[in-house]
Design an enzyme around this catalytic site. Structure first.
Site, mmCIF file in Angstrom:
data_model
loop_
_atom_site.group_PDB
_atom_site.id
_atom_site.type_symbol
_atom_site.label_atom_id
_atom_site.label_comp_id
_atom_site.label_asym_id
_atom_site.label_seq_id
_atom_site.Cartn_x
_atom_site.Cartn_y
_atom_site.Cartn_z
ATOM 1 N N ALA A 72 -0.716 -18.611 -11.395
ATOM 2 C CA ALA A 72 -0.998 -19.298 -10.384
ATOM 3 C C ALA A 72 -0.991 -20.724 -10.576
ATOM 4 C CB ALA A 72 -2.492 -19.038 -9.839
ATOM 5 N N GLN A 74 -3.138 -23.362 -10.714
ATOM 6 C CA GLN A 74 -4.207 -23.668 -11.700
ATOM 7 C C GLN A 74 -4.344 -22.594 -12.687
ATOM 8 O OE1 GLN A 74 -5.713 -26.457 -12.138
ATOM 9 N NE2 GLN A 74 -4.594 -27.598 -10.418
ATOM 10 N N SER A 75 -3.287 -21.741 -13.287
ATOM 11 C CA SER A 75 -3.384 -21.048 -14.210
ATOM 12 C C SER A 75 -3.634 -21.666 -15.452
ATOM 13 C CB SER A 75 -2.132 -20.179 -14.418
ATOM 14 O OG SER A 75 -1.902 -19.407 -15.526
ATOM 15 N N ASN A 76 -5.067 -20.980 -16.154
ATOM 16 C CA ASN A 76 -5.492 -21.428 -17.254
ATOM 17 C C ASN A 76 -4.402 -20.965 -18.584
ATOM 18 O OD1 ASN A 76 -7.873 -22.639 -16.529
ATOM 19 N ND2 ASN A 76 -8.397 -20.763 -16.010
ATOM 20 N N CYS A 78 -1.244 -20.270 -18.265
ATOM 21 C CA CYS A 78 -0.057 -20.961 -18.253
ATOM 22 C C CYS A 78 -0.317 -22.238 -19.073
ATOM 23 C CB CYS A 78 0.522 -21.452 -17.024
ATOM 24 S SG CYS A 78 1.090 -19.789 -16.050
#
Ligand SMILES: *Cc1c(COP(=O)(O)O)cnc(C)c1O
Length: 328
Positions: A72, A74-76, A78
């Site tokens: 997403a 705000q993916s942590n 990624c």
């Protein structure tokens, strides 16, 4: 049991276990501990850093040069993948799905700082877009390595089997009466819970592991975690079977949908911050802590229990523009 898995050292381990005395007192409830996997050390840390230790070892062994993953906005996961790529000299392509924000903030800002290439798409076409991005990188000779959503392949999940070994070592020195009867954690793609569940069996952790679902109905998450725990066991050369009923999941706190912060998450973030000086995130740990707090208030746990809240990270999302108006 000595598990031998190819692994490169990235995380600062072991992460500390701390008591939460003021939070426990405020809730008038059982004893609370916290396992600080928000302190794994890689570009603000989090649970994906452990998974990446094994995933990057496999990528290196395959001769890969480019890491590709998805998440997403705000993916942590990624953000930590982009940081690990930078640290070990891989290129990184992130397939981000969801609304492309006008202004870059939080994890997305860090993705840019860390030098990741970003491909935007609609959530419904995530898998197709990921496959296309992979094929294109392959044709361009960039030697891509695909990390699945959340890093939750058997290789990634195995990192949490090793994390359970770390926990069991740490709590061995605690008196019997203060060993945790429960672990509570945020569960989404299921790799963390699957790895821990397998680890509990292999390293003889006697407590229960309760996943607070971030975005899925209980039955779906239970079968996902059970089958991933089995595949992780196969990867580790252990033969263990898991049924969905072996997996404890509470999905009462995710009805608002993924990433939607409500009063319960906000209250949990405030309580941890103001009583313990510990920061949670709006998407995962805020929701899991809201579940923990509610279950304590409902007397779900025995007053003599010790509960370990496994902090899985995510704090850069606190700085995402979308949460600014509602956090305080
Ligand atoms: C990814 C993530 C989780 C969920 O872990 P899974 O292994 O995908 O279940 C929990 N908390 C944070 C902060 C995360 O980034």
């Amino acid at each position: 049991m000595n598990l031998r898995v190819p692994r490169i050292q990235i995380a600062h381990l072991p992460t500390p276990i701390d008591p939460l005395p003021r939070l426990s007192a405020a809730l008038g409830g059982p004893r609370l501990l916290i396992k600080r996997d928000d302190q794994t050390g890689l570009a603000f840390g989090g649970n994906k850093t452990r998974k990446l230790e094994l995933l990057l070892a496999e990528a290196q062994a395959n001769g890969a040069r480019t890491l590709i993953t998805a998440g997403a906005t705000q993916s942590n996961h990624c953000r930590q993948t982009a940081a690990a790529a930078a640290r070990f000299g891989f290129d990184c392509i992130l397939v981000l799905t969801g609304q492309r924000p006008e202004r870059v903030s939080g994890n997305l800002l860090l993705d840019h700082l860390l030098g990741a290439e970003i491909v935007w798409g609609h959530p419904a076409e995530r898998e197709a877009l990921l496959r296309r991005t992979f094929e294109q990188a392959w044709e361009q000779g960039r030697r891509p390595y695909l990390i699945p959503y959340g890093g939750s392949s058997p290789v990634g999940a195995a990192a949490y089997t090793l994390a359970m070994e770390e926990l069991v070592d740490q709590i061995q020195s605690l008196p019997e009466a203060s060993q945790p009867q429960w672990i509570v954690l945020a569960s989404s793609s299921g790799g963390t819970q699957a790895g821990l569940t397998l680890g509990a069996r292999v390293f003889d952790f006697r407590g229960k592991i309760l996943g607070i679902s971030v975005d899925q109905p209980a039955a779906a998450l239970q079968s996902q975690v059970a089958s991933l725990a089995e595949d992780t066991a196969d990867f580790l050369g252990l033969h263990q079977t898991f049924a969905p009923e072996d997996i404890l999941v509470n999905a009462d706190y995710c009805k608002a949908g993924y990433g939607v912060m409500q009063d319960a998450e906000r209250e949990a973030i405030h309580m941890f911050a103001r009583l313990e000086g510990i920061l949670l995130d709006p998407v995962y740990t805020g929701r899991a802590a809201a579940g923990l707090i509610d279950l304590v208030r409902k007397r779900f746990f025995a007053p003599t229990d010790t509960i370990l809240f496994w902090h899985t990270g995510g704090t850069p999302a606190l700085f995402a523009e979308q949460y600014q108006a509602t956090l305080i």
